[in-house]
Design a protein around this motif. Structure first.
Motif, PDB file in Angstrom:
ATOM      1  N   LYS A  13       0.841  -1.197   0.000  1.00 25.84           N
ATOM      2  CA  LYS A  13       0.000   0.000   0.000  1.00 25.84           C
ATOM      3  C   LYS A  13       0.875   1.246   0.000  1.00 25.84           C
ATOM      4  CE  LYS A  13      -3.783   2.176   2.592  1.00 25.84           C
ATOM      5  NZ  LYS A  13      -4.649   2.077   3.798  1.00 25.84           N
ATOM      6  N   SER A  14       0.570   2.206  -0.878  1.00 33.04           N
ATOM      7  CA  SER A  14       1.348   3.438  -0.909  1.00 33.04           C
ATOM      8  C   SER A  14       0.460   4.622  -1.263  1.00 33.04           C
ATOM      9  CB  SER A  14       2.504   3.336  -1.908  1.00 33.04           C
ATOM     10  OG  SER A  14       2.010   3.107  -3.214  1.00 33.04           O
ATOM     11  N   GLN A  15       0.790   5.777  -0.680  1.00 36.69           N
ATOM     12  CA  GLN A  15       0.082   7.026  -0.969  1.00 36.69           C
ATOM     13  C   GLN A  15       0.927   7.816  -1.967  1.00 36.69           C
ATOM     14  OE1 GLN A  15      -2.867   7.730   0.471  1.00 36.69           O
ATOM     15  NE2 GLN A  15      -2.880   5.974   1.836  1.00 36.69           N
ATOM     16  N   GLY A  16       0.282   8.445  -2.930  1.00 37.30           N
ATOM     17  CA  GLY A  16       1.032   9.204  -3.916  1.00 37.30           C
ATOM     18  C   GLY A  16       0.156  10.195  -4.657  1.00 37.30           C
ATOM     19  N   LEU A  17       0.675  10.651  -5.793  1.00 35.90           N
ATOM     20  CA  LEU A  17      -0.010  11.652  -6.621  1.00 35.90           C
ATOM     21  C   LEU A  17      -0.193  11.121  -8.030  1.00 35.90           C
ATOM     22  CD1 LEU A  17      -1.020  14.610  -7.103  1.00 35.90           C
ATOM     23  CD2 LEU A  17       1.351  15.163  -7.748  1.00 35.90           C
ATOM     24  N   GLN A  18      -1.412  11.182  -8.533  1.00 35.10           N
ATOM     25  CA  GLN A  18      -1.679  10.883  -9.937  1.00 35.10           C
ATOM     26  C   GLN A  18      -1.947  12.219 -10.632  1.00 35.10           C
ATOM     27  OE1 GLN A  18      -3.615   7.228 -10.766  1.00 35.10           O
ATOM     28  NE2 GLN A  18      -4.752   8.046 -12.520  1.00 35.10           N
TER      29      GLN A  18
ATOM     30  N   ALA B 274      -1.324  18.952  -2.453  1.00 36.95           N
ATOM     31  CA  ALA B 274      -2.251  20.072  -2.270  1.00 36.95           C
ATOM     32  C   ALA B 274      -2.215  21.012  -3.458  1.00 36.95           C
ATOM     33  CB  ALA B 274      -1.893  20.817  -0.984  1.00 36.95           C
ATOM     34  N   ARG B 275      -1.007  21.336  -3.966  1.00 31.58           N
ATOM     35  CA  ARG B 275      -0.882  22.219  -5.130  1.00 31.58           C
ATOM     36  C   ARG B 275      -1.553  21.610  -6.365  1.00 31.58           C
ATOM     37  NH1 ARG B 275       3.072  26.602  -5.723  1.00 31.58           N
ATOM     38  NH2 ARG B 275       3.556  27.264  -3.578  1.00 31.58           N
ATOM     39  N   ALA B 276      -1.333  20.308  -6.564  1.00 37.83           N
ATOM     40  CA  ALA B 276      -1.900  19.637  -7.735  1.00 37.83           C
ATOM     41  C   ALA B 276      -3.424  19.638  -7.684  1.00 37.83           C
ATOM     42  CB  ALA B 276      -1.371  18.207  -7.834  1.00 37.83           C
ATOM     43  N   GLU B 277      -3.968  19.354  -6.508  1.00 34.66           N
ATOM     44  CA  GLU B 277      -5.428  19.324  -6.371  1.00 34.66           C
ATOM     45  C   GLU B 277      -6.020  20.729  -6.508  1.00 34.66           C
ATOM     46  OE1 GLU B 277      -5.969  15.266  -3.685  1.00 34.66           O
ATOM     47  OE2 GLU B 277      -5.957  17.205  -2.664  1.00 34.66           O
TER      48      GLU B 277
ATOM     49  N   THR C   9      -1.996  14.570 -23.551  1.00 31.64           N
ATOM     50  CA  THR C   9      -1.525  14.499 -22.169  1.00 31.64           C
ATOM     51  C   THR C   9      -1.094  13.071 -21.856  1.00 31.64           C
ATOM     52  OG1 THR C   9      -3.719  14.004 -21.279  1.00 31.64           O
ATOM     53  CG2 THR C   9      -3.085  16.343 -21.395  1.00 31.64           C
ATOM     54  N   VAL C  10      -0.285  12.917 -20.812  1.00 29.39           N
ATOM     55  CA  VAL C  10       0.063  11.592 -20.308  1.00 29.39           C
ATOM     56  C   VAL C  10      -0.114  11.620 -18.796  1.00 29.39           C
ATOM     57  CG1 VAL C  10       2.546  12.146 -20.140  1.00 29.39           C
ATOM     58  CG2 VAL C  10       1.798   9.757 -20.190  1.00 29.39           C
ATOM     59  N   GLU C  11      -0.828  10.622 -18.282  1.00 27.59           N
ATOM     60  CA  GLU C  11      -1.102  10.541 -16.856  1.00 27.59           C
ATOM     61  C   GLU C  11      -0.087   9.623 -16.204  1.00 27.59           C
ATOM     62  OE1 GLU C  11      -5.147  10.969 -14.404  1.00 27.59           O
ATOM     63  OE2 GLU C  11      -5.097   9.257 -15.771  1.00 27.59           O
ATOM     64  N   VAL C  12       0.483  10.087 -15.087  1.00 25.31           N
ATOM     65  CA  VAL C  12       1.471   9.292 -14.372  1.00 25.31           C
ATOM     66  C   VAL C  12       1.050   9.195 -12.910  1.00 25.31           C
ATOM     67  CG1 VAL C  12       3.331  10.044 -15.903  1.00 25.31           C
ATOM     68  CG2 VAL C  12       2.967  11.236 -13.733  1.00 25.31           C
ATOM     69  N   TYR C  13       1.607   8.202 -12.243  1.00 25.64           N
ATOM     70  CA  TYR C  13       1.397   8.075 -10.794  1.00 25.64           C
ATOM     71  C   TYR C  13       2.776   7.992 -10.151  1.00 25.64           C
ATOM     72  CZ  TYR C  13       0.350   6.310  -6.192  1.00 25.64           C
ATOM     73  OH  TYR C  13       0.277   6.182  -4.830  1.00 25.64           O
TER      74      TYR C  13
ATOM     75  N   GLU D  49      -4.333  14.543  -8.359  1.00 25.55           N
ATOM     76  CA  GLU D  49      -5.010  14.265  -7.090  1.00 25.55           C
ATOM     77  C   GLU D  49      -4.249  13.205  -6.320  1.00 25.55           C
ATOM     78  OE1 GLU D  49      -8.852  12.533  -7.515  1.00 25.55           O
ATOM     79  OE2 GLU D  49      -8.233  11.141  -9.091  1.00 25.55           O
ATOM     80  N   GLY D  50      -4.340  13.311  -4.988  1.00 33.19           N
ATOM     81  CA  GLY D  50      -3.742  12.302  -4.139  1.00 33.19           C
ATOM     82  C   GLY D  50      -4.476  10.982  -4.294  1.00 33.19           C
TER      83      GLY D  50
END
Length: 842
Positions: A231-236, A405-408, A246-250, A414-415
């Motif tokens: 389990k890990s928390q991150g940013l997509q 927070a900046r991304a959201e 666009t390209v979506e990354v996590y 989003e986180g």
């Protein structure tokens, strides 16, 4: 000696088979689910019937057997079953190599191994024996699989898979070791196939949280499962591309975003496919990527390769244009199939950037003063942010939160929580496994096999002369009518991963109705397994899958338990030195039975010439450093073998096999036999010290067995044996002998039964009670006092604990040895240390 039966040596050759037959006839190890006694389910991981049991099996099953026999003696109803994990590739390999049918090969091996297990006198409930290759077992498995399908926990889709080109089948990620098939050792390839999956990811959170409840499991195993679930928390978030897309990354490390120097996409990513559509070089690179395996472990070690797409991605903060590569270390099944690459703080990215001369920027430092220190490898530890604009000076966790927070706020990311765990692909393209119970109809699609048509059994007339799945090319087996519309249709020819077979077998041991896999209420009588014993190598594969299946069956209402194994013990391996000799460039290994061992050297019996003695390593067939239990049993008897398995090494550590060790165990069996024969019914009087020691040993051995500290229990029995041998004949000595008989019965059951009968006891000691303990005798109320004269030890006294100084002084002066040492001299001073010492200064 009052009993003539003890006049001769104990004969294990006669006693072993005699008592094994007596236990069978008495059916004393058959578990009764209706019993009102408290229940114990003791289970060792069931074996694959490969041909013969090995010493590793003997150690594993001896531990479980001692625990099962002990629980029975403590008045519990014990379920201690045995079965066979009987599906799998070795049977098909034997079919191809030896021209035999997998079923015949498997059942022949089962017969051999069952006979060998019986020779060791294990207290097993053979009435519940199962083999996973029997339709009476796998038919129920098919029904369970369909129940999970109805609940939405089974699905089919096309996916990239690990393909074993030798075994010609798909492998789960966990079955790929260092990029190779776990059985064949062949380099694994990537392929795209339609596969059946179990939704283990739906239970990821529950599986992770459940680890905190498993106090009876080794921490190492819990940590391994926790890391595998991952389990890990991150940013997509999204990068804008130079072509307007666009390209979506996590990323689990959004704090390192200012260190990003390129973007990498998987070979199967839509961007990669779009670039390859008009570019033969890109097509060739993607084809090369597919030659590699699909596991994270292999990607860590493989050479990092990339193809520059010509596209760039706009950095959301700096505005820099980052090149976009197709990379062989990115998988479509992980995250979004695209990654933000930060070479300074990810080793794969570092290797890639070094190879393709891309920027490597430090954005994390142990302290701000290290900001300009060049990076020679990726630094993945904690620290403070540097070269990161508004993040500079923040710790990692603080910086992660700030970026999310900046991304959201900006609406470009989003986180998100992600998991390393992937759904379990259970399709295998082979014959010797559970047929997946579905039918493919052109009109109706994929249709479950109706319950009244189960089990879907394997055809017996199969051809193994051609590699691949014999079910796929069978002339008639797969042809069937659709259960829905009646039109001609095709059976599913994939079979289930054999880890499915072992994910619920313990439930079938607990309950065996004919009309269903198990009865929920009866299972509740036994589950969870109180003590599970097996190798650490199953920490992820088997144990995680079994935990998932138990949860899944509870989810669909078939069970009331979620964790299958309350306590887990992972035993060490049995090891042995190797013997070999060079034959040109080849090293030829020899078995211990072929070797004469003398002093520091060893020679081959066949020619008398020396051989090289190698390291002490795990016993393996390839190195031939295996000891056949049957040969050792024939020479020393089952009890000596069992005793050796429990002696010396703590059970969680490796146990080096030694000829001297097993010989010593054989001698101890005879030593106990002689001691049993010294019981003298006419003896009277007390031996309080021996009585106290006897009761203390009973209590301590019980505690040791309960903790699986068998080597400690063995040491205590040795000590009590020695003390009893030295003691004078008394009623307490007789009690000590009878107690020893009971204490060794879980470990040396044949010797114990023979002694029990010879001493005129009724029934079987296997069904007798554990010795009672007198709590008063567990308390030391006497102490040993050392008596010194002029600083030298002259005598020892036994005195009541807490005796007054005057009493101890008087006792010391009354000693003849002390008086001789004083020899009439004037006593100037007497120093008394209560409960320990009297020192006479003369």
């Amino acid at each position: 000696m009052t009993n003539s039966r003890f006049a001769t040596r104990f004969n294990p050759g006669q006693a072993d088979s005699r008592w094994q037959q007596a236990w069978d006839e008495a059916r004393c190890f058959e578990a009764d689910s209706t019993s009102a006694r408290p229940k114990s389910f003791i289970l060792e991981m069931f074996p694959y019937p490969s041909g013969r049991i090995h010493i590793g099996h003997v150690r594993n099953y001896t531990m479980g057997d001692v625990l099962a026999r002990y629980h029975k003696m403590r008045g519990r109803e014990v379920l201690h079953p045995m079965g066979w994990d009987a599906f799998g590739m070795p049977a098909e390999n034997a079919a191809m190599e030896k021209g035999v049918h997998p079923a015949g090969w498997t059942y022949d091996n089962i017969a051999t191994m069952k006979r060998q297990l019986k020779q060791l006198g294990f207290a097993l409930d053979w009435s519940r024996e199962i083999a996973t290759c029997d339709p009476s077992y796998y038919g129920h498995e098919q029904a369970l699989f369909l129940a999970l399908y109805e609940a939405g926990l089974v699905y089919r889709r096309e996916s990239a898979v690990n393909w074993d080109p030798v075994d010609m089948t798909v492998l789960a990620n966990e079955q790929v070791v260092d990029g190779r098939g776990w059985r064949s050792g062949a380099l694994v390839e990537k392929r795209k196939l339609n596969q059946w999956f179990l939704k283990i990811t739906q239970f990821a959170d529950d599986l992770l949280e459940g680890l905190d409840t498993l106090d009876g499991w080794p921490q190492k195993v819990r940590t391994m499962q926790e890391n595998w679930i991952g389990k890990s928390q991150g940013l997509q978030f999204r990068f804008d591309l130079s072509d307007g897309g666009t390209v979506e990354v996590y990323s689990t490390r959004p704090d390192t975003i200012f260190g990003a120097s390129f973007v990498a996409v998987a070979a199967d990513h839509p961007i990669a496919q779009g670039v390859a559509a008009g570019n033969p070089e890109a097509q060739a690179f993607i084809a090369k990527c597919r030659e590699g395996g699909t596991t994270a472990a292999e990607l860590e070690t493989a050479e990092k390769l990339g193809f520059d797409t010509g596209l760039t991605a706009r950095h959301p903060f700096t505005g820099a244009d980052l090149p976009v590569f197709i990379a062989n270390f990115v998988l479509m099944d992980y995250g979004t199939g695209a990654v933000m690459a930060v070479p300074g703080h990810d080793q794969r990215d570092f290797e890639f950037a070094t190879k393709y001369s891309l920027p490597i920027i430090r954005v994390i430092a142990a302290n701000p003063g290290d900001a300009e220190v060049p990076l020679r490898e990726a630094e993945t530890g904690d620290g403070v942010l540097v070269h990161s604009d508004f993040l500079d000076g923040m710790r990692v966790d603080e910086a992660k939160a700030a970026i999310i927070a900046r991304a959201e706020q900006g609406g470009w990311g989003e986180g998100k929580t992600v998991w390393r765990l992937r759904d379990w692909g259970v399709s295998r393209q082979r014959y010797w496994g559970t047929p997946i119970p579905f039918i493919h109809c052109d009109a109706c699609g994929v249709v479950p096999v109706p319950a009244d048509q189960l089990p879907v059994t394997l055809p017996e007339d199969v051809d193994f002369s051609i590699p691949g799945n014999p079910l796929e090319r069978h002339p008639t087996w797969k042809q069937v009518d659709c259960p829905k519309c009646g039109a001609a249709a095709r059976r599913e020819t994939d079979t289930l991963d054999t880890f499915v077979n072992s994910s619920w077998y313990f439930l079938r041991f607990a309950s065996q109705p004919a009309d269903k896999a198990f009865d929920k209420a009866e299972v509740a009588q036994w589950m969870p397994v109180q003590q599970y014993i097996g190798g650490i190598e199953h920490a992820i594969l088997h144990l995680l899958y079994a935990r998932f299946w138990t949860r899944a069956l509870a989810h669909v209402g078939l069970l009331d338990v979620k964790e299958p194994f309350a306590s887990l013990f992972t035993q060490g391996m049995v090891t042995h030195e190797t013997y070999s000799r060079k034959d040109g460039p080849r090293e030829v290994f020899f078995s211990p039975a072929e070797i004469d061992r003398s002093g520091e050297g060893a020679s081959l019996k066949a020619d008398g010439q020396p051989v090289d003695i190698g390291k002490v390593i795990k016993m393996s067939k390839s190195k031939k450093n295996v000891v056949d239990p049957e040969d050792i049993i024939a020479q020393y008897g089952a009890d000596a073998v069992r005793w050796f398995m429990l002696s010396d090494s703590p059970p969680e550590r490796d146990l080096p096999w030694s000829e001297a060790g097993i010989e010593g165990c054989g001698r101890f069996v005879q030593r106990l036999w002689r001691l049993f024969g010294q019981l003298d019914e006419s003896a009277e009087g007390e031996d309080k010290a021996l009585a106290r020691r006897t009761h203390q040993t009973v209590a301590a051995v019980a505690e040791d067995i309960g903790a699986l500290a068998f080597n400690k229990a063995v040491a205590r029995i040795y000590e009590l044996t020695g003390a009893t041998e030295k003691a004078a004949p008394t009623a307490d000595r007789n009690a000590a002998i009878r107690t020893l008989l009971a204490l060794v019965s879980p470990m040396m059951p044949h010797l114990a039964e023979e002694g029990w009968e010879a001493l005129g006891q009724s029934g079987l000691i296997a069904e007798a009670a554990w010795p009672e303990v007198d709590p008063a005798l567990l308390v030391e109320d006497e102490v040993t006092i050392a008596v010194q004269v002029k600083g030298k030890l002259r005598d020892t006294l036994t005195a009541p604990k807490g005796a007054a100084k005057e009493t101890l002084e008087a006792m010391a002066l009354a000693s003849e040895k002390v008086q001789r040492a004083i020899d009439g001299a004037e006593i100037r001073k007497v120093i008394v240390v209560p409960d320990r010492l009297v020192n006479i200064v003369a």
